[in-house]
Design an enzyme around this catalytic site. Structure first.
Site, PDB file in Angstrom:
ATOM      1  N   ASN A  41      -4.540   2.533 -13.383  1.00 34.97           N
ATOM      2  CA  ASN A  41      -3.638   1.530 -12.806  1.00 34.97           C
ATOM      3  C   ASN A  41      -2.208   2.044 -12.909  1.00 34.97           C
ATOM      4  O   ASN A  41      -1.893   2.828 -13.809  1.00 34.97           O
ATOM      5  CB  ASN A  41      -3.757   0.206 -13.557  1.00 34.97           C
TER       6      ASN A  41
ATOM      7  N   HIS B 116       1.822   0.672 -13.166  1.00 34.30           N
ATOM      8  CA  HIS B 116       2.584  -0.538 -13.465  1.00 34.30           C
ATOM      9  C   HIS B 116       4.076  -0.213 -13.398  1.00 34.30           C
ATOM     10  O   HIS B 116       4.514   0.799 -13.941  1.00 34.30           O
ATOM     11  CB  HIS B 116       2.212  -1.071 -14.848  1.00 34.30           C
TER      12      HIS B 116
ATOM     13  N   MET C  98      -3.786  -6.972  -7.067  1.00 35.81           N
ATOM     14  CA  MET C  98      -3.262  -8.035  -7.915  1.00 35.81           C
ATOM     15  C   MET C  98      -4.357  -8.911  -8.507  1.00 35.81           C
ATOM     16  O   MET C  98      -4.337 -10.145  -8.389  1.00 35.81           O
ATOM     17  CB  MET C  98      -2.220  -8.855  -7.145  1.00 35.81           C
ATOM     18  N   ARG C  99      -5.303  -8.251  -9.150  1.00 33.83           N
ATOM     19  CA  ARG C  99      -6.391  -8.970  -9.816  1.00 33.83           C
ATOM     20  C   ARG C  99      -6.746  -8.253 -11.105  1.00 33.83           C
ATOM     21  O   ARG C  99      -6.627  -7.032 -11.177  1.00 33.83           O
ATOM     22  CB  ARG C  99      -7.655  -8.958  -8.950  1.00 33.83           C
TER      23      ARG C  99
ATOM     24  N   GLY D 184       0.790  -1.240   0.000  1.00 38.40           N
ATOM     25  CA  GLY D 184       0.000   0.000   0.000  1.00 38.40           C
ATOM     26  C   GLY D 184       0.815   1.279   0.000  1.00 38.40           C
ATOM     27  O   GLY D 184       0.296   2.331   0.393  1.00 38.40           O
ATOM     28  N   SER D 185       2.075   1.221  -0.455  1.00 41.21           N
ATOM     29  CA  SER D 185       2.866   2.461  -0.446  1.00 41.21           C
ATOM     30  C   SER D 185       2.307   3.485  -1.449  1.00 41.21           C
ATOM     31  O   SER D 185       2.356   4.688  -1.210  1.00 41.21           O
ATOM     32  CB  SER D 185       4.344   2.182  -0.721  1.00 41.21           C
ATOM     33  N   ASN D 186       1.750   2.996  -2.552  1.00 42.97           N
ATOM     34  CA  ASN D 186       1.118   3.928  -3.499  1.00 42.97           C
ATOM     35  C   ASN D 186      -0.167   4.511  -2.926  1.00 42.97           C
ATOM     36  O   ASN D 186      -0.446   5.693  -3.104  1.00 42.97           O
ATOM     37  CB  ASN D 186       0.837   3.235  -4.843  1.00 42.97           C
TER      38      ASN D 186
HETATM   39  C1  GAR Z   1       3.621  -1.264  -7.330  1.00 45.39           C
HETATM   40  O1  GAR Z   1       4.994  -1.272  -7.680  1.00 45.39           O
HETATM   41  C2  GAR Z   1       2.762  -1.360  -8.566  1.00 45.39           C
HETATM   42  O2  GAR Z   1       3.326  -0.726  -9.676  1.00 45.39           O
HETATM   43  C3  GAR Z   1       2.698  -2.850  -8.758  1.00 45.39           C
HETATM   44  O3  GAR Z   1       2.538  -3.356  -7.472  1.00 45.39           O
HETATM   45  C4  GAR Z   1       3.267  -2.533  -6.557  1.00 45.39           C
HETATM   46  C5  GAR Z   1       2.404  -2.255  -5.354  1.00 45.39           C
HETATM   47  O4  GAR Z   1       3.141  -1.622  -4.354  1.00 45.39           O
HETATM   48  N1  GAR Z   1       1.621  -3.210  -9.617  1.00 45.39           N
HETATM   49  C6  GAR Z   1       1.718  -4.148 -10.564  1.00 45.39           C
HETATM   50  O5  GAR Z   1       2.704  -4.841 -10.734  1.00 45.39           O
HETATM   51  C7  GAR Z   1       0.494  -4.301 -11.450  1.00 45.39           C
HETATM   52  N2  GAR Z   1       0.729  -5.103 -12.576  1.00 45.39           N
HETATM   53  P1  GAR Z   1       2.412  -0.889  -3.136  1.00 45.39           P
HETATM   54  O6  GAR Z   1       1.422  -1.912  -2.560  1.00 45.39           O
HETATM   55  O7  GAR Z   1       3.498  -0.575  -2.178  1.00 45.39           O
HETATM   56  O8  GAR Z   1       1.718   0.320  -3.656  1.00 45.39           O
END
Ligand code: GAR
Length: 199
Positions: free
Chosen positions: A106, A108, A89-90, A11-13
């Site tokens: 989204n 990526h 992740m879905r 969840g850092s984003n």
């Molecule tokens: C992020 O790096 C995001 O880009 C990636 O999951 C991570 C989640 O980090 N998403 C994907 O790979 C989607 N295909 P977070 O939970 O710390 O935000």
């Protein structure tokens, strides 16, 4: 504008989005965080930030359709106008995408269309690319596919590991996602086929 963030893990984003919206620079509010994983640290972050959460687990529903219907219900309840997938992740089904057409973003951790999927950082490193990056895009019914809003590149260094490269990628993500959200909230994004024009 009421915004929901959907997470499955760290969840850092989500945190970066919540922090930047709190600062008032973007005219929106994270009204809900939807999570599909009871162990996700994102839930702790939301609690700390005082943001409402909905924990909706796939295993509690017979079909994926029912699971997604429950997510739609929780989003409608909070009158959500923008959905940000942030490490969720879905792959959402066509019905979900249709319901919120052009209102789902989204992020990526690679320069799409390269290295789609759940391991964008590792796959780029393993492939040996010299440049990789971050993409924020609209979501359509194919994985990591919809029209691209923003991208930022970074160099892969000789001694990079998944961890060191990941750290630099996350730093970019935490800046780029709020930027894209700001453009959306200010209605400055115009989708023309695959291209997104920024007004
Ligand atoms: C992020 O790096 C995001 O880009 C990636 O999951 C991570 C989640 O980090 N998403 C994907 O790979 C989607 N295909 P977070 O939970 O710390 O935000």
């Amino acid at each position: 504008m009421n915004i929901a963030v959907l997470c499955s893990g760290n969840g850092s984003n989500f945190q970066a989005i919540a922090d930047s919206l709190k600062s008032g620079k973007i005219k929106g509010k994270v009204a809900l965080m939807v999570c599909d994983n009871p162990k996700a640290f994102a839930l702790t972050r939301a609690k700390k930030a005082g943001i409402k959460t909905a924990l909706i687990e796939r295993k509690n529903f017979k079909t994926t359709r029912d699971f997604e219907a429950e997510i739609i219900k929780s989003l409608e309840k909070e009158k959500i106008e923008l959905i940000c997938l942030a490490g969720f992740m879905r792959i959402m089904g066509a019905e979900f995408v249709r319901r919120f057409r052009n209102k789902i973003l989204n992020i990526h951790p690679a320069l799409l269309p390269s290295f789609k999927g759940a391991h964008g950082i590792k796959d780029a490193l393993d492939y040996g690319v010299k440049v990789t990056g971050v993409t924020v895009h609209f979501v359509d019914d194919k994985m990591d596919h919809g029209p691209i809003i923003l991208q930022e590149a970074l160099e892969v260094k000789n001694d990079d590991t998944q961890d060191s490269l990941g750290q630099r990628i996350h730093k970019i993500e935490h800046k780029l996602y709020p930027e894209a959200i700001k453009l959306f909230v200010e209605k400055r994004l115009k989708i023309e086929g695959r291209r997104v024009k920024i007004k």
